[in-house]
Each structure stands twice: as structure tokens, then as C-alpha cells.
Motif scaffolding. Structure first.
Motif, PDB file in Angstrom:
ATOM      1  N   PRO A  48       0.815  -1.293  -0.058  1.00 20.67           N
ATOM      2  CA  PRO A  48       0.046  -0.058  -0.146  1.00 20.67           C
ATOM      3  C   PRO A  48       0.893   1.213   0.180  1.00 20.67           C
ATOM      4  N   LEU A  49       1.868   1.319   0.464  1.00 25.84           N
ATOM      5  CA  LEU A  49       2.825   2.285   0.325  1.00 25.84           C
ATOM      6  C   LEU A  49       3.747   2.576  -0.753  1.00 25.84           C
ATOM      7  N   GLY A  50       4.074   1.477  -1.577  1.00 29.54           N
ATOM      8  CA  GLY A  50       4.474   1.573  -2.754  1.00 29.54           C
ATOM      9  C   GLY A  50       6.027   1.539  -2.595  1.00 29.54           C
ATOM     10  N   ILE A  51       6.738   0.838  -1.491  1.00 27.41           N
ATOM     11  CA  ILE A  51       7.926   0.820  -1.221  1.00 27.41           C
ATOM     12  C   ILE A  51       8.627  -0.328  -1.647  1.00 27.41           C
ATOM     13  N   LYS A  52       8.083  -1.350  -2.102  1.00 29.11           N
ATOM     14  CA  LYS A  52       8.609  -2.818  -2.694  1.00 29.11           C
ATOM     15  C   LYS A  52       9.254  -2.791  -4.112  1.00 29.11           C
ATOM     16  N   GLY A  53       8.737  -1.796  -4.929  1.00 27.38           N
ATOM     17  CA  GLY A  53       9.011  -1.621  -6.394  1.00 27.38           C
ATOM     18  C   GLY A  53      10.584  -1.493  -6.481  1.00 27.38           C
ATOM     19  N   HIS A  54      10.828  -1.511  -7.784  1.00 27.35           N
ATOM     20  CA  HIS A  54      12.122  -1.212  -8.346  1.00 27.35           C
ATOM     21  C   HIS A  54      12.024   0.386  -8.913  1.00 27.35           C
ATOM     22  N   ARG A  55      11.896   1.239  -8.057  1.00 30.03           N
ATOM     23  CA  ARG A  55      11.898   2.604  -8.449  1.00 30.03           C
ATOM     24  C   ARG A  55      13.093   3.373  -8.318  1.00 30.03           C
ATOM     25  N   GLN A  56      13.212   4.430  -9.225  1.00 35.44           N
ATOM     26  CA  GLN A  56      14.443   5.046  -8.943  1.00 35.44           C
ATOM     27  C   GLN A  56      14.630   6.196  -7.923  1.00 35.44           C
ATOM     28  N   SER A  57      13.385   6.446  -7.538  1.00 33.14           N
ATOM     29  CA  SER A  57      13.160   7.530  -6.551  1.00 33.14           C
ATOM     30  C   SER A  57      11.829   7.361  -5.990  1.00 33.14           C
ATOM     31  N   THR A  58      11.663   7.665  -4.508  1.00 36.57           N
ATOM     32  CA  THR A  58      10.493   7.307  -3.756  1.00 36.57           C
ATOM     33  C   THR A  58       9.582   8.710  -3.632  1.00 36.57           C
ATOM     34  N   TRP A  59       9.873   9.506  -4.705  1.00 37.43           N
ATOM     35  CA  TRP A  59       9.118  10.762  -4.832  1.00 37.43           C
ATOM     36  C   TRP A  59       7.771  10.145  -5.634  1.00 37.43           C
ATOM     37  N   THR A  60       6.661  10.863  -5.306  1.00 39.20           N
ATOM     38  CA  THR A  60       5.354  10.434  -5.964  1.00 39.20           C
ATOM     39  C   THR A  60       5.000  11.804  -6.646  1.00 39.20           C
ATOM     40  N   ASP A  61       4.865  11.652  -7.816  1.00 38.62           N
ATOM     41  CA  ASP A  61       4.353  12.980  -8.527  1.00 38.62           C
ATOM     42  C   ASP A  61       2.902  13.119  -8.310  1.00 38.62           C
ATOM     43  N   PHE A  62       2.386  14.537  -8.575  1.00 30.90           N
ATOM     44  CA  PHE A  62       1.061  14.810  -8.099  1.00 30.90           C
ATOM     45  C   PHE A  62       0.647  15.567  -9.115  1.00 30.90           C
ATOM     46  N   PRO A  63      -0.652  15.724  -9.836  1.00 33.14           N
ATOM     47  CA  PRO A  63      -0.726  16.465 -10.804  1.00 33.14           C
ATOM     48  C   PRO A  63      -0.809  17.771 -10.555  1.00 33.14           C
ATOM     49  N   ASP A  64      -0.526  18.882 -11.579  1.00 32.18           N
ATOM     50  CA  ASP A  64      -0.285  20.287 -11.241  1.00 32.18           C
ATOM     51  C   ASP A  64      -1.816  20.974 -10.925  1.00 32.18           C
ATOM     52  N   ARG A  65      -1.873  21.477  -9.993  1.00 33.87           N
ATOM     53  CA  ARG A  65      -2.997  22.094  -9.487  1.00 33.87           C
ATOM     54  C   ARG A  65      -3.165  23.749 -10.041  1.00 33.87           C
ATOM     55  N   SER A  66      -4.037  23.943 -10.252  1.00 34.29           N
ATOM     56  CA  SER A  66      -4.213  25.645 -10.826  1.00 34.29           C
ATOM     57  C   SER A  66      -4.490  26.237  -9.441  1.00 34.29           C
ATOM     58  N   GLN A  67      -3.711  27.381  -9.252  1.00 35.78           N
ATOM     59  CA  GLN A  67      -3.699  28.235  -8.128  1.00 35.78           C
ATOM     60  C   GLN A  67      -4.357  29.632  -8.453  1.00 35.78           C
ATOM     61  N   THR A  68      -5.628  29.621  -8.817  1.00 32.66           N
ATOM     62  CA  THR A  68      -6.208  30.726  -9.190  1.00 32.66           C
ATOM     63  C   THR A  68      -7.331  30.848  -8.075  1.00 32.66           C
ATOM     64  N   LEU A  69      -7.970  32.132  -8.047  1.00 32.09           N
ATOM     65  CA  LEU A  69      -9.060  32.280  -6.783  1.00 32.09           C
ATOM     66  C   LEU A  69     -10.282  31.607  -7.296  1.00 32.09           C
ATOM     67  N   GLU A  70     -10.503  31.481  -8.529  1.00 28.92           N
ATOM     68  CA  GLU A  70     -12.038  30.687  -9.104  1.00 28.92           C
ATOM     69  C   GLU A  70     -11.661  29.184  -8.649  1.00 28.92           C
ATOM     70  N   ALA A  71     -10.541  28.784  -8.812  1.00 27.44           N
ATOM     71  CA  ALA A  71     -10.389  27.355  -8.474  1.00 27.44           C
ATOM     72  C   ALA A  71     -10.318  27.114  -6.917  1.00 27.44           C
ATOM     73  N   ALA A  72      -9.791  28.103  -6.048  1.00 26.17           N
ATOM     74  CA  ALA A  72      -9.999  28.099  -4.708  1.00 26.17           C
ATOM     75  C   ALA A  72     -11.545  27.968  -4.298  1.00 26.17           C
ATOM     76  N   GLY A  73     -12.234  28.995  -4.939  1.00 23.97           N
ATOM     77  CA  GLY A  73     -13.519  29.016  -4.631  1.00 23.97           C
ATOM     78  C   GLY A  73     -14.378  27.834  -4.898  1.00 23.97           C
ATOM     79  N   ARG A  74     -13.976  26.934  -5.814  1.00 23.54           N
ATOM     80  CA  ARG A  74     -14.724  25.671  -6.044  1.00 23.54           C
ATOM     81  C   ARG A  74     -14.315  24.604  -5.322  1.00 23.54           C
ATOM     82  N   GLN A  75     -13.768  24.612  -4.280  1.00 19.02           N
ATOM     83  CA  GLN A  75     -13.343  23.435  -3.501  1.00 19.02           C
ATOM     84  C   GLN A  75     -14.953  22.906  -2.990  1.00 19.02           C
ATOM     85  N   ALA A  76     -14.880  21.585  -2.734  1.00 16.27           N
ATOM     86  CA  ALA A  76     -16.076  21.013  -2.234  1.00 16.27           C
ATOM     87  C   ALA A  76     -15.766  20.372  -1.036  1.00 16.27           C
TER      88      ALA A  76
END
Length: 76
Positions: A48-76
Motif C-alpha cells: 500500500p505504500l509503494g515501497i517494494k518496487g524497483h523505483r529510482q526515486s521514492t518521490w510521488t508525482d502529483f498532478p499540477d493544480r491551478s492556483q487561481t482564486l476561482e479554483a479555490a472558490g470551487r473547493q467542495a
């Protein structure tokens, strides 16, 4: 004291011992038949933690999130 009250008290002591024994047996069986095999399978096959694979890095990439005021207002 009537004989049935004495008999009832004796029966309660016996029934308590029988119930304690049954509870220990049933809970032990439940543990060794259901919980222990499930836990062993999870330990052997799940990652579940993704630590057993043969990965080069333990960093997990997350999708880029927009940082606009409208996006902040649409949080649910």
C-alpha cells in the motif's frame, strides 16, 4: 435457602466456566483461521505504500493544480 436456589448458583458457576472456555476456543479459532491468514497474505502480496518496487526515486508525482482564486472558490 431452598434447594433450587443453591442448584441455580452452582449451575451459574459451571455455566460461567463453560462460557469462558468456549469464548477462548472460538476466538482462538477465529484468529488462526481468518485473521492470521488474511494478515499474512496482505504482508506478502500488498504494497500500500509503494515501497517494494524497483523505483529510482521514492518521490510521488502529483498532478499540477491551478492556483487561481476561482479554483479555490470551487473547493467542495
Amino acid at each position: 435457602m431452598p434447594w433450587w436456589k443453591r442448584a441455580w448458583r452452582v449451575w451459574l458457576r459451571i455455566a460461567t466456566r463453560i462460557g469462558d472456555f468456549q469464548a477462548r476456543v472460538f476466538l482462538s479459532l477465529f484468529y488462526f483461521v481468518i485473521v492470521l491468514p488474511f494478515g499474512l497474505m496482505v504482508c506478502l502480496f500488498a504494497d500500500p505504500l509503494g515501497i517494494k518496487g524497483h523505483r529510482q526515486s521514492t518521490w510521488t508525482d502529483f498532478p499540477d493544480r491551478s492556483q487561481t482564486l476561482e479554483a479555490a472558490g470551487r473547493q467542495a
